[in-house]
Write an enzyme that holds these catalytic residues in place. Structure first.
Site, PDB file in Angstrom:
ATOM      1  CE  LYS A  94     -69.596  64.127 -13.280  1.00 13.43           C
ATOM      2  NZ  LYS A  94     -70.540  65.101 -12.753  1.00 13.43           N
TER       3      LYS A  94
ATOM      4  CG  ASP B 229     -73.244  64.572  -9.907  1.00 11.91           C
ATOM      5  OD1 ASP B 229     -73.083  64.860 -11.104  1.00 11.91           O
ATOM      6  OD2 ASP B 229     -73.328  65.429  -9.010  1.00 11.91           O
TER       7      ASP B 229
ATOM      8  NE  ARG C 270     -81.094  69.109 -31.987  1.00 12.34           N
ATOM      9  CZ  ARG C 270     -80.726  68.145 -31.151  1.00 12.34           C
ATOM     10  NH1 ARG C 270     -80.584  68.400 -29.866  1.00 12.34           N
ATOM     11  NH2 ARG C 270     -80.497  66.930 -31.598  1.00 12.34           N
TER      12      ARG C 270
ATOM     13  CG  ASP D 234     -62.732  64.169 -12.704  1.00 13.78           C
ATOM     14  OD1 ASP D 234     -62.774  65.179 -11.982  1.00 13.78           O
ATOM     15  OD2 ASP D 234     -63.186  63.068 -12.352  1.00 13.78           O
ATOM     16  CG  HIS D 235     -64.678  70.145 -12.459  1.00 16.62           C
ATOM     17  ND1 HIS D 235     -65.755  69.309 -12.346  1.00 16.62           N
ATOM     18  CD2 HIS D 235     -64.673  70.886 -11.329  1.00 16.62           C
ATOM     19  CE1 HIS D 235     -66.371  69.543 -11.206  1.00 16.62           C
ATOM     20  NE2 HIS D 235     -65.731  70.496 -10.559  1.00 16.62           N
TER      21      HIS D 235
ATOM     22  CD  GLU E  92     -71.935  69.786  -4.678  1.00 16.85           C
ATOM     23  OE1 GLU E  92     -72.042  70.742  -5.436  1.00 16.85           O
ATOM     24  OE2 GLU E  92     -72.259  68.633  -4.966  1.00 16.85           O
TER      25      GLU E  92
ATOM     26  CE  LYS F 163     -62.640  71.205  -7.905  1.00 12.76           C
ATOM     27  NZ  LYS F 163     -63.435  72.392  -7.621  1.00 12.76           N
TER      28      LYS F 163
ATOM     29  CE  LYS G  70     -75.723  67.773  -6.337  1.00 10.25           C
ATOM     30  NZ  LYS G  70     -74.623  68.686  -6.665  1.00 10.25           N
TER      31      LYS G  70
ATOM     32  CG  HIS H  80     -65.657  64.991  -9.507  1.00  9.09           C
ATOM     33  ND1 HIS H  80     -65.180  65.176 -10.772  1.00  9.09           N
ATOM     34  CD2 HIS H  80     -66.892  65.560  -9.492  1.00  9.09           C
ATOM     35  CE1 HIS H  80     -66.095  65.827 -11.494  1.00  9.09           C
ATOM     36  NE2 HIS H  80     -67.136  66.060 -10.738  1.00  9.09           N
TER      37      HIS H  80
HETATM   38  C1  BG6 Z   1     -70.028  68.244 -10.898  1.00  9.11           C
HETATM   39  C2  BG6 Z   1     -71.311  67.610 -10.447  1.00  9.11           C
HETATM   40  O1  BG6 Z   1     -69.273  67.343 -11.661  1.00  9.11           O
HETATM   41  O2  BG6 Z   1     -69.283  68.651  -9.766  1.00  9.11           O
HETATM   42  C3  BG6 Z   1     -72.113  68.579  -9.606  1.00  9.11           C
HETATM   43  O3  BG6 Z   1     -72.077  67.208 -11.574  1.00  9.11           O
HETATM   44  C4  BG6 Z   1     -71.287  69.095  -8.462  1.00  9.11           C
HETATM   45  O4  BG6 Z   1     -73.299  67.977  -9.108  1.00  9.11           O
HETATM   46  C5  BG6 Z   1     -69.938  69.613  -8.967  1.00  9.11           C
HETATM   47  O5  BG6 Z   1     -72.007  70.147  -7.857  1.00  9.11           O
HETATM   48  C6  BG6 Z   1     -69.030  69.931  -7.794  1.00  9.11           C
HETATM   49  O6  BG6 Z   1     -67.896  70.578  -8.272  1.00  9.11           O
HETATM   50  P1  BG6 Z   1     -67.086  71.563  -7.331  1.00  9.11           P
HETATM   51  O7  BG6 Z   1     -65.911  71.972  -8.146  1.00  9.11           O
HETATM   52  O8  BG6 Z   1     -68.026  72.700  -7.027  1.00  9.11           O
HETATM   53  O9  BG6 Z   1     -66.753  70.780  -6.109  1.00  9.11           O
END
Ligand code: BG6
Length: 508
Positions: free
Chosen positions: A153, A240, A46, A182-183, A221, A187, A345, A245
């Site tokens: 996601k 989350d 936007r 899904d990142h 984290e 990895k 967290k 993940h």
């Molecule tokens: C994301 C979450 O998908 O993954 C975040 O939304 C989280 O809250 C993050 O911090 C963690 O990813 P990584 O690669 O830093 O473990």
């Protein structure tokens, strides 16, 4: 591999993900010469930006977050000369005529062969909307080139919405055009799980209920919710991190060997794991799921605010920032083996890892005191940081008698000189450009993981007395999470930043 010419169209281009992850990832691909001769990136959102304003912002992102922060200005400019920007209202159908015209123009200019990837990096409310408009403007139809849609996601916020989203998306494109990202699956260390397990003869015979006592999957984290309080307060740690993940990681730890390394075979085996996850009944839930929320604390001379004081968070929020789960996989291989999953967290350090705890030797011939908790051998597969593998094994202390000590055998990825390790988004975007969806989630698997977490969400929604434990920022979460682990002397592993260290006191 020769990649076809194509455009990557990023919706939500003015957002954080584009700046921090997506553009830096595409820049890495550019530096590594992985992009096709004819390619462009078109940022869409936007906010009004000119091409040059957008490029200037992306340059900052590249300098901060790419793997080549010190790249020459000339290289960055060359890359950015193929990055364009278009401002539209993504919920207005008419605006897609502008997008269509822009793509026709870029297509002619750069010979894109009508191949487009649409990346949805927008608020989830737009996930059904954008594909609908793309479809009605003929942009999802694969007549001349390919059309792929990457969906970020969260994929739904519960089982029902995930099903609805799947159904809606399938009204506008085919499953084979959908790349649900899904990142974690991008990895290197997560992919290495398959190689560790199936390229070595020594692990597989032990990888079952006969030799493994329990398995831990941790994603800790040290950061809090930072500036994402608004999103996070409606999500929580279960949605989350766990639904996506960590259940993905779990499936790679627990699956059977696929017949071949193809998307179809791997997805098939992962799906079998999801289907075998023991469903939670109300009684098991109470004892096997623990949630917590971080509270204010002073650690290492610094004050950390509590979750409820964070920007965008409700002052009486009951959203969990920590979850620990004990679960079982009801199948032949894993009968009776507990799987412990935890994430949180504001824990002492940022670490993701899998710990396989083997059963002890059948008869205690040697002194056990120095062997650690219950004298178990542990195989630790570190996802990050200090990526690597560690085996804890017993060794004789030199000298008289047979005193046994636990020692480490470790491998660190950092020892692999001259090996380029791509970032997760880089790998996944390149796979999508190549049309390889092995590392993306299929719709049915997403639904299956929601099916597993849904009873927990229902329980927390419906039972206002369901406990939410406070834990001080910088601690390892609620104390009673330790009680989840079966066995008198067993606890979670308390990992440190360095793979080979462990101990409760790590850096925050
Ligand atoms: C994301 C979450 O998908 O993954 C975040 O939304 C989280 O809250 C993050 O911090 C963690 O990813 P990584 O690669 O830093 O473990």
């Amino acid at each position: 591999m020769n990649i076809a010419n194509q455009a990557l169209v990023i919706f939500g281009a003015s957002g954080d993900l584009t700046y921090r992850k997506l553009i830096p990832a595409v820049f890495n691909l550019y530096v590594n010469r992985s992009l096709p001769e004819g390619y462009v990136v078109l940022g869409v959102s936007r906010t009004t930006f000119s091409d040059s304003e957008f490029r200037r912002k992306m340059e900052e992102g590249i300098r901060q977050f790419s793997l080549f922060p010190k790249a020459k200005a000339e290289t960055i400019n060359d890359f950015l000369s193929r990055v364009f920007y278009l401002s539209i209202q993504p919920d207005l159908s008419d605006d897609y005529n502008l997008l269509k015209d822009k793509l026709i123009e870029l297509n002619e200019q750069f010979n894109l062969q009508h191949n487009y990837i649409f990346y949805l990096s927008t608020p989830p409310s737009l996930y059904p909307v954008i594909p609908k408009h793309l479809h009605s403007h003929g942009l999802t139809t694969e007549q001349k080139g390919f059309r792929r849609i990457i969906v970020e996601k969260p994929f739904g916020r519960d089982l029902q919405s995930a099903r609805e989203l799947n159904n809606t998306l399938l009204d506008f494109c085919n499953e084979s055009q959908l790349y649900r990202i899904d990142h974690y699956l991008g990895k290197e260390t997560v992919q290495n799980l398959l190689v560790t397990r199936f390229a070595n003869g020594i692990y597989e015979p032990l990888w079952n209920r006969n030799y493994i006592r329990h398995v831990e999957v941790t994603a800790a984290e040290s950061l809090g919710v930072e500036d994402r309080g608004g999103y996070y307060d409606h999500a929580g740690a279960l949605r989350d991190m766990i639904q996506n993940h960590l259940l993905q990681v779990l499936s790679l730890v627990a699956m059977e060997a696929p017949s071949k390394i193809t998307a179809e075979d791997i997805r098939y085996e992962k799906m079998k794991v999801f289907r075998s996850l023991r469903p939670f009944g109300k009684k098991e839930l109470v004892h096997n799921v623990i949630r917590g929320q971080y509270t204010a604390s002073n650690a290492r001379g610094k004050h950390y605010p509590g979750y409820r004081e964070e920007h965008g968070v409700n002052a009486d929020s009951r959203t969990e920032t920590y979850v620990a789960i004990k679960t079982f996989i009801d199948n032949w291989r894993w009968e009776g083996v507990p799987f412990y999953i935890r994430t949180g967290k504001r824990l002492p350090t940022r670490v993701s890892e899998i710990v396989i705890h083997f059963k002890p030797s059948p008869f205690p011939l040697f002194k056990r005191e120095d062997l650690g908790a219950a004298g178990d051998n542990q195989l630790i597969l570190r996802i990050h940081p200090d990526e690597g593998i560690l085996l804890k094994t017993g060794m004789k202390v030199p000298g008289n008698g047979y005193e046994v000590k636990s020692v480490n055998m470790d491998f660190h990825y950092s020892e692999l000189n001259n090996h380029y390790i791509p970032q997760a988004y880089e790998r996944l975007i390149l796979d999508c450009m190549n049309g390889d969806n092995t590392l993306f989630m299929d719709g049915k698997a997403v639904e299956a993981t929601w099916e597993f977490v849904q009873p927990i969400l229902d329980h927390w929604d419906n039972d206002k007395n369901a406990p939410l434990y406070g834990y001080p920022s910088g601690s390892w979460g609620p104390d009673n999470a330790d009680e989840l682990i079966e066995g008198k002397d067993n606890t979670w592993r308390y990992p440190c930043k360095n793979l080979a260290d462990d101990g409760i006191y790590c850096e925050l």
